[in-house]
Design a protein around this motif. Structure first.
Motif, PDB file in Angstrom:
ATOM      1  N   THR A  72       0.837  -1.191   0.000  1.00 20.89           N
ATOM      2  CA  THR A  72       0.000   0.000   0.000  1.00 20.89           C
ATOM      3  C   THR A  72       0.875   1.246   0.000  1.00 20.89           C
ATOM      4  OG1 THR A  72      -0.104  -0.010   2.408  1.00 20.89           O
ATOM      5  CG2 THR A  72      -1.869  -1.156   1.236  1.00 20.89           C
ATOM      6  N   GLY A  73       0.241   2.384  -0.219  1.00 17.22           N
ATOM      7  CA  GLY A  73       0.958   3.661  -0.205  1.00 17.22           C
ATOM      8  C   GLY A  73       0.967   4.302  -1.575  1.00 17.22           C
ATOM      9  N   THR A  74       1.728   5.375  -1.695  1.00 14.76           N
ATOM     10  CA  THR A  74       1.848   6.078  -2.965  1.00 14.76           C
ATOM     11  C   THR A  74       2.949   5.424  -3.791  1.00 14.76           C
ATOM     12  OG1 THR A  74       1.160   8.147  -1.940  1.00 14.76           O
ATOM     13  CG2 THR A  74       2.261   8.309  -4.061  1.00 14.76           C
ATOM     14  N   LEU A  75       2.590   4.959  -4.963  1.00 13.76           N
ATOM     15  CA  LEU A  75       3.529   4.305  -5.866  1.00 13.76           C
ATOM     16  C   LEU A  75       3.600   5.103  -7.158  1.00 13.76           C
ATOM     17  CD1 LEU A  75       2.380   0.589  -5.424  1.00 13.76           C
ATOM     18  CD2 LEU A  75       4.178   1.782  -4.198  1.00 13.76           C
ATOM     19  N   THR A  76       4.740   5.081  -7.810  1.00 12.17           N
ATOM     20  CA  THR A  76       4.912   5.808  -9.059  1.00 12.17           C
ATOM     21  C   THR A  76       5.203   4.836 -10.187  1.00 12.17           C
ATOM     22  OG1 THR A  76       5.772   7.736  -7.895  1.00 12.17           O
ATOM     23  CG2 THR A  76       6.247   7.588 -10.245  1.00 12.17           C
ATOM     24  N   ILE A  77       4.396   4.933 -11.229  1.00 15.08           N
ATOM     25  CA  ILE A  77       4.638   4.175 -12.450  1.00 15.08           C
ATOM     26  C   ILE A  77       5.604   5.028 -13.256  1.00 15.08           C
ATOM     27  CG2 ILE A  77       3.625   3.204 -14.541  1.00 15.08           C
ATOM     28  CD1 ILE A  77       0.933   3.129 -12.929  1.00 15.08           C
ATOM     29  N   PRO A  78       6.802   4.534 -13.531  1.00 18.06           N
ATOM     30  CA  PRO A  78       7.803   5.378 -14.199  1.00 18.06           C
ATOM     31  C   PRO A  78       7.403   5.693 -15.643  1.00 18.06           C
ATOM     32  CG  PRO A  78       8.608   3.144 -13.976  1.00 18.06           C
ATOM     33  CD  PRO A  78       7.292   3.192 -13.255  1.00 18.06           C
ATOM     34  N   ALA A  79       7.970   6.754 -16.172  1.00 16.29           N
ATOM     35  CA  ALA A  79       7.767   7.111 -17.575  1.00 16.29           C
ATOM     36  C   ALA A  79       8.388   6.021 -18.442  1.00 16.29           C
ATOM     37  CB  ALA A  79       8.418   8.457 -17.863  1.00 16.29           C
ATOM     38  N   PHE A  80       7.830   5.819 -19.618  1.00 14.85           N
ATOM     39  CA  PHE A  80       8.437   4.884 -20.554  1.00 14.85           C
ATOM     40  C   PHE A  80       8.454   5.511 -21.938  1.00 14.85           C
ATOM     41  CE2 PHE A  80       3.971   3.862 -20.322  1.00 14.85           C
ATOM     42  CZ  PHE A  80       3.588   3.663 -21.633  1.00 14.85           C
ATOM     43  N   THR A  81       9.313   4.986 -22.785  1.00 17.02           N
ATOM     44  CA  THR A  81       9.515   5.549 -24.113  1.00 17.02           C
ATOM     45  C   THR A  81       9.267   4.488 -25.174  1.00 17.02           C
ATOM     46  OG1 THR A  81      11.172   7.064 -23.227  1.00 17.02           O
ATOM     47  CG2 THR A  81      11.185   6.720 -25.606  1.00 17.02           C
ATOM     48  N   VAL A  82       8.522   4.874 -26.207  1.00 14.32           N
ATOM     49  CA  VAL A  82       8.307   4.034 -27.378  1.00 14.32           C
ATOM     50  C   VAL A  82       8.707   4.890 -28.577  1.00 14.32           C
ATOM     51  CG1 VAL A  82       6.631   2.791 -28.790  1.00 14.32           C
ATOM     52  CG2 VAL A  82       6.425   2.756 -26.294  1.00 14.32           C
ATOM     53  N   GLY A  83       9.722   4.440 -29.277  1.00 11.06           N
ATOM     54  CA  GLY A  83      10.235   5.250 -30.391  1.00 11.06           C
ATOM     55  C   GLY A  83      10.795   6.555 -29.848  1.00 11.06           C
ATOM     56  N   ASN A  84      10.258   7.675 -30.334  1.00  9.02           N
ATOM     57  CA  ASN A  84      10.709   8.975 -29.844  1.00  9.02           C
ATOM     58  C   ASN A  84       9.638   9.680 -29.007  1.00  9.02           C
ATOM     59  OD1 ASN A  84       8.943   9.552 -31.864  1.00  9.02           O
ATOM     60  ND2 ASN A  84      10.273  10.931 -33.010  1.00  9.02           N
ATOM     61  N   ILE A  85       8.664   8.909 -28.518  1.00  5.69           N
ATOM     62  CA  ILE A  85       7.588   9.456 -27.692  1.00  5.69           C
ATOM     63  C   ILE A  85       7.718   8.909 -26.280  1.00  5.69           C
ATOM     64  CG2 ILE A  85       5.095   9.614 -27.380  1.00  5.69           C
ATOM     65  CD1 ILE A  85       4.815   9.148 -30.391  1.00  5.69           C
ATOM     66  N   SER A  86       7.613   9.800 -25.284  1.00  4.42           N
ATOM     67  CA  SER A  86       7.717   9.393 -23.875  1.00  4.42           C
ATOM     68  C   SER A  86       6.447   9.744 -23.128  1.00  4.42           C
ATOM     69  CB  SER A  86       8.894  10.094 -23.193  1.00  4.42           C
ATOM     70  OG  SER A  86      10.104   9.634 -23.733  1.00  4.42           O
TER      71      SER A  86
END
Length: 172
Positions: free
Chosen positions: A31-45
């Protein structure tokens, strides 16, 4: 779990557009505050996404479509004395597929004993199908040990969207 990918193409007034959707199922383990990290596909993040994970309801049964219970054969044991750990999956409806991870316990040997046992039980007046799995646990050191419980990941027929449809959708 692994991604589900779908593609679509639309033609509206002679203009065509295509899209690809990636769908991921997330199963937080705390439980708690979790962060889904940014991800990149091609040149879009993407941007990172923060979510707040609430504790699961501790009520077993009474309307739940699926829940798990676990138990130990003893509260305390000696080093190298075997005890049993049992986990039981209760579910209503049709389980399409499922996977139960092996429990882990640092400082102990954990092994599955026998095959899964399928049965049915009535809990709070409701009938559930059950699958029971049993493990032997042999501590190799003294002191308090904390078991990392197994994790169940599965799919059931979505009864809200299907009325015995052969191509019924499933839900995680």
């Amino acid at each position: 779990s692994g991604p589900s990918v779908s593609q679509s193409m639309q033609i509206i007034n002679g203009q065509s557009s295509q899209s690809t959707a990636w769908q991921l199922s997330l199963f937080p383990r705390r439980t708690g505050t979790l962060t889904i990290p940014a991800f990149t596909v091609g040149n879009i993040s993407s941007d990172p996404i923060s979510i707040e994970v609430q504790p699961a309801s501790q009520s077993s049964g009474k309307g739940a479509e699926l829940f798990l219970e676990n138990s130990f054969s003893h509260d305390s044991v000696h080093v190298q004395q075997m005890l049993y750990y049992e986990i039981k999956i209760y579910f209503k409806g049709e389980l399409q597929r499922g996977n139960l991870s092996q429990p882990e316990l640092a400082g102990a040997e954990v092994e599955q004993v026998g095959k899964d046992v399928e049965n049915s039980e009535i809990v709070n007046g409701e009938r559930y199908q059950t699958i029971t799995r049993r493990y032997s646990v042999v501590p190799q050191k003294s002191g308090d040990l904390t078991l990392s419980a197994p994790f169940f990941n599965g799919e059931m027929i979505d009864r809200d969207n299907s009325r015995y449809d052969y191509f019924a959708r499933t839900k995680a």
